[in-house]
Design a protein around this motif. Structure first.
Motif, mmCIF file in Angstrom:
data_model
loop_
_atom_site.group_PDB
_atom_site.id
_atom_site.type_symbol
_atom_site.label_atom_id
_atom_site.label_comp_id
_atom_site.label_asym_id
_atom_site.label_seq_id
_atom_site.Cartn_x
_atom_site.Cartn_y
_atom_site.Cartn_z
ATOM 1 N N LEU A 105 0.856 -1.175 0.000
ATOM 2 C CA LEU A 105 0.000 0.000 0.000
ATOM 3 C C LEU A 105 0.895 1.229 0.000
ATOM 4 O O LEU A 105 1.728 1.396 0.891
ATOM 5 C CB LEU A 105 -0.919 -0.004 1.220
ATOM 6 C CG LEU A 105 -1.946 1.118 1.277
ATOM 7 C CD1 LEU A 105 -2.942 1.000 0.123
ATOM 8 C CD2 LEU A 105 -2.675 1.105 2.610
ATOM 9 N N VAL A 154 0.975 5.320 0.078
ATOM 10 C CA VAL A 154 0.160 6.465 0.479
ATOM 11 C C VAL A 154 0.897 7.746 0.157
ATOM 12 O O VAL A 154 2.067 7.899 0.516
ATOM 13 C CB VAL A 154 -0.147 6.401 1.992
ATOM 14 C CG1 VAL A 154 -0.779 7.682 2.482
ATOM 15 C CG2 VAL A 154 -1.034 5.219 2.302
ATOM 16 N N ALA A 178 -4.753 4.054 6.780
ATOM 17 C CA ALA A 178 -3.945 3.251 5.858
ATOM 18 C C ALA A 178 -3.146 2.198 6.617
ATOM 19 O O ALA A 178 -3.047 1.045 6.180
ATOM 20 C CB ALA A 178 -3.012 4.152 5.056
ATOM 21 N N LEU A 226 3.305 -1.021 4.157
ATOM 22 C CA LEU A 226 2.865 0.345 3.901
ATOM 23 C C LEU A 226 4.076 1.217 3.603
ATOM 24 O O LEU A 226 5.084 1.141 4.309
ATOM 25 C CB LEU A 226 2.123 0.890 5.127
ATOM 26 C CG LEU A 226 1.726 2.360 5.115
ATOM 27 C CD1 LEU A 226 0.732 2.656 3.999
ATOM 28 C CD2 LEU A 226 1.156 2.755 6.469
ATOM 29 N N VAL A 246 4.943 5.376 2.732
ATOM 30 C CA VAL A 246 4.386 6.722 2.738
ATOM 31 C C VAL A 246 5.243 7.608 1.852
ATOM 32 O O VAL A 246 6.471 7.602 1.965
ATOM 33 C CB VAL A 246 4.340 7.289 4.182
ATOM 34 C CG1 VAL A 246 3.822 8.723 4.190
ATOM 35 C CG2 VAL A 246 3.488 6.397 5.079
ATOM 36 N N ARG A 294 -4.297 13.871 -1.179
ATOM 37 C CA ARG A 294 -3.755 12.603 -0.683
ATOM 38 C C ARG A 294 -4.390 11.449 -1.433
ATOM 39 O O ARG A 294 -5.412 11.611 -2.090
ATOM 40 C CB ARG A 294 -3.973 12.478 0.818
ATOM 41 C CG ARG A 294 -5.413 12.471 1.220
ATOM 42 C CD ARG A 294 -5.555 12.430 2.737
ATOM 43 N NE ARG A 294 -6.921 12.264 3.087
ATOM 44 C CZ ARG A 294 -7.742 13.244 3.422
ATOM 45 N NH1 ARG A 294 -7.315 14.472 3.451
ATOM 46 N NH2 ARG A 294 -8.993 12.995 3.729
ATOM 47 N N ALA A 331 -4.247 6.704 -1.612
ATOM 48 C CA ALA A 331 -3.664 5.421 -1.223
ATOM 49 C C ALA A 331 -3.895 4.431 -2.355
ATOM 50 O O ALA A 331 -5.014 4.310 -2.861
ATOM 51 C CB ALA A 331 -4.297 4.907 0.065
ATOM 52 N N ARG A 381 -7.590 0.994 -5.179
ATOM 53 C CA ARG A 381 -7.542 2.189 -4.322
ATOM 54 C C ARG A 381 -8.404 1.879 -3.103
ATOM 55 O O ARG A 381 -9.554 2.280 -3.034
ATOM 56 C CB ARG A 381 -8.045 3.400 -5.077
ATOM 57 C CG ARG A 381 -7.125 3.749 -6.251
ATOM 58 C CD ARG A 381 -7.414 5.091 -6.814
ATOM 59 N NE ARG A 381 -7.195 6.105 -5.782
ATOM 60 C CZ ARG A 381 -7.392 7.382 -5.969
ATOM 61 N NH1 ARG A 381 -7.804 7.826 -7.121
ATOM 62 N NH2 ARG A 381 -7.191 8.241 -5.000
#
Length: 94
Positions: free
Chosen positions: A3, A5, A21, A32, A34, A77, A79, A91
């Motif tokens: 994922l 973000v 998230a 994840l 970022v 923003r 994700a 998404r």
């Protein structure tokens, strides 16, 4: 799969979005990442520290308007679930 973000870490709405998230990534057993859209790398580092980000955090800069069209952001923003071939597969937080 992972994922990814995008968020301006300085913005107040980013903290709950990143937490959402993080929860999704944990529940779905996905890493994840970022991507900071902050004004400069020093601000990104400072904000990442304030948010206690332990995930891999990269700096893209404030160019949300210049991001490629495949990365459509809403409210600054977004994700994206990225598959093993590097393509956007979903998404999940929309």
């Amino acid at each position: 799969d992972r994922l990814v973000v995008f968020a301006a870490l300085w913005h107040p709405s980013s903290k709950p979005f990143i937490e959402k998230a993080r929860n999704w990534a944990n529940e779905n057993d996905k890493p994840l990442e970022v991507i900071s859209l902050d004004w400069n790398v020093d601000q990104a580092r400072r904000e990442a520290e304030l948010l206690n980000l332990s995930e891999q955090t990269l700096f893209a800069g404030p160019g949300q308007l210049s991001l490629d069209a495949q990365w459509p952001l809403s409210n600054g923003r977004g994700a994206f679930l990225i598959d093993a071939s590097g393509r956007i597969s979903a998404r999940p937080l929309d």
